[in-house]
Scaffold this active site. Structure first.
Site, short mmCIF file in Angstrom:
data_model
loop_
_atom_site.label_atom_id
_atom_site.label_comp_id
_atom_site.label_asym_id
_atom_site.label_seq_id
_atom_site.Cartn_x
_atom_site.Cartn_y
_atom_site.Cartn_z
N LYS A 117 2.32 7.33 6.57
CA LYS A 117 0.95 7.57 6.12
C LYS A 117 0.38 8.88 6.66
CE LYS A 117 -0.74 2.88 5.25
NZ LYS A 117 -1.82 1.94 5.55
N LYS A 201 7.77 0.17 -6.52
CA LYS A 201 6.95 -1.05 -6.40
C LYS A 201 5.69 -0.92 -7.24
CE LYS A 201 5.67 -2.73 -2.29
NZ LYS A 201 5.62 -3.06 -0.85
N LYS A 204 -1.13 -0.06 -6.23
CA LYS A 204 -2.49 0.30 -6.63
C LYS A 204 -2.69 1.82 -6.62
CE LYS A 204 -3.79 -1.10 -1.98
NZ LYS A 204 -4.45 -2.16 -1.22
#
Ligand code: TRP
Length: 338
Positions: A117, A201, A204
């Site tokens: 991240k 995957k 969102k």
């Protein structure tokens, strides 16, 4: 000493939830309610650790309500199971501070999610992003939760929670005070992949909205996205071995299996050798039948935000009934004068 079984889990309120969150997590939470007492929180404090949730108060509050509405619409019963946002239970932050002093820099330096991240610019990440897994340990241990349903990607964070619990118990001469929480890995049987790329995957954050079925989509949008889903030019496989190298076909078969509670083999048997057009219309019908009632209920709940806020407040009150005495004991053990 054995600890009373208790389940705790949470999701971040950043952006809308999708079919992968339902099949991979929420569906399991709903089932777990039948087996053990559960607490489910919306982790708004985690959401502000990164740009997606930071500095956008109206969006954060709305996403928090959406996630709470998704829990309820999926079947989590707020009368039985407290549903609350983390920011409304101050003991999460209090325990988190103490855990910041229990956890070692070396432990956090190993966290792969922080590395992903924070990317190339670690120095520009918030300190909160770095200490995110410590807050997660506090979320779990403030209730002395024993079972934590999480996806594969959170396994390392859960190991850290166990290390923190163990070190606290040891350093403060409090054997067995905190349980060592067990991960319950969900979503491996049902890894829901993108409808545009079977190797990614369902997420969102994917820029293509056609890649996912959102839990706010209506029946027409759901059916349309399934019809447009990427496939390959071959008919459906006649057996499992024919799925190799066909991730899009495998994903649609897996979604069908999960939604109908059937095995992958059973679904392959049912549609063997057929064209995708027919299979996709069956899948669209099934997805609409299973998901549309949830999305409809979510929209109904979201039309009355004050009611969701009442549910969150009531959940937070019940969560604090458990958290407050644990925090008092922790303070005593640490040596804070109360
Ligand atoms: N980190 C988790 C995720 O992104 C969310 C989370 C925060 C969580 N606190 C938790 C999950 C406590 C389980 C228990 O998926």
């Amino acid at each position: 000493m054995t600890h009373k079984p208790l389940v705790l889990s949470g999701m971040q309120p950043t952006n809308t939830l999708h079919l992968g969150n339902y099949l991979g997590a929420l569906k399991n939470w709903v089932r777990m309610q039948e087996e053990m007492p559960c607490f489910f929180c919306v982790v708004d404090m985690h959401a502000i650790t990164a740009d997606a949730g930071y500095g956008k108060p109206a969006e954060l509050a709305q996403s928090t309500r959406e996630v709470a509405a998704a829990y309820i619409a999926a079947g989590v019963d707020p009368k039985r199971t407290p549903i609350f946002n983390q920011g409304q239970v101050p003991e999460h932050a209090e325990l988190s501070w103490i855990f910041n002093c229990v956890a070692r820099l070396g432990w956090l330096d190993r966290m792969t999610q922080f590395k992903e991240k924070s990317g190339k610019h670690k120095e520009r990440s918030s300190v909160g992003l770095y200490t995110y897994p410590v807050l997660m340990a506090a979320d779990i241990l403030i209730y002395k939760a024993t079972h934590v349903p999480v996806g594969e990607d959170q396994k390392q964070h859960l190991e850290l929670s166990r290390d923190i619990a163990q070190k606290f118990n040891n350093d403060f001469n409090a054997p067995d005070f905190f349980p060592l929480p067990e991960p319950v890995i969900t979503g491996t049987a049902t890894r829901v992949m993108s409808l545009r790329d079977g190797a990614k995957k369902m997420s969102k954050s994917d820029e293509s909205d056609n890649s996912r079925i959102n839990l706010t989509d209506d029946a027409a949008a759901i059916a349309d996205k399934i019809r447009r889903a990427k496939t390959d030019p071959h008919p459906l496989p006649a057996g499992k071995d024919e799925l190799a190298g066909r991730p899009e076909a495998e994903n649609l078969i897996n979604i069908y299996a999960a939604l109908s509670d059937k095995s992958q083999d059973a679904v392959i048997g049912e549609f063997a050798g057929q064209q995708f057009s027919g299979f996709k219309s069956a899948l669209a019908d099934l997805t609409v039948a299973k998901i549309e009632p949830i999305t409809r209920e979510m929209r109904r709940l979201l039309a009355d935000p004050a009611e969701i806020d009442r549910i969150l407040k009531d959940g937070a009150r019940r969560a604090r009934e458990v958290a407050t005495p644990v925090m008092e004991e922790v303070k005593k053990k640490v040596g804070f004068i109360a």
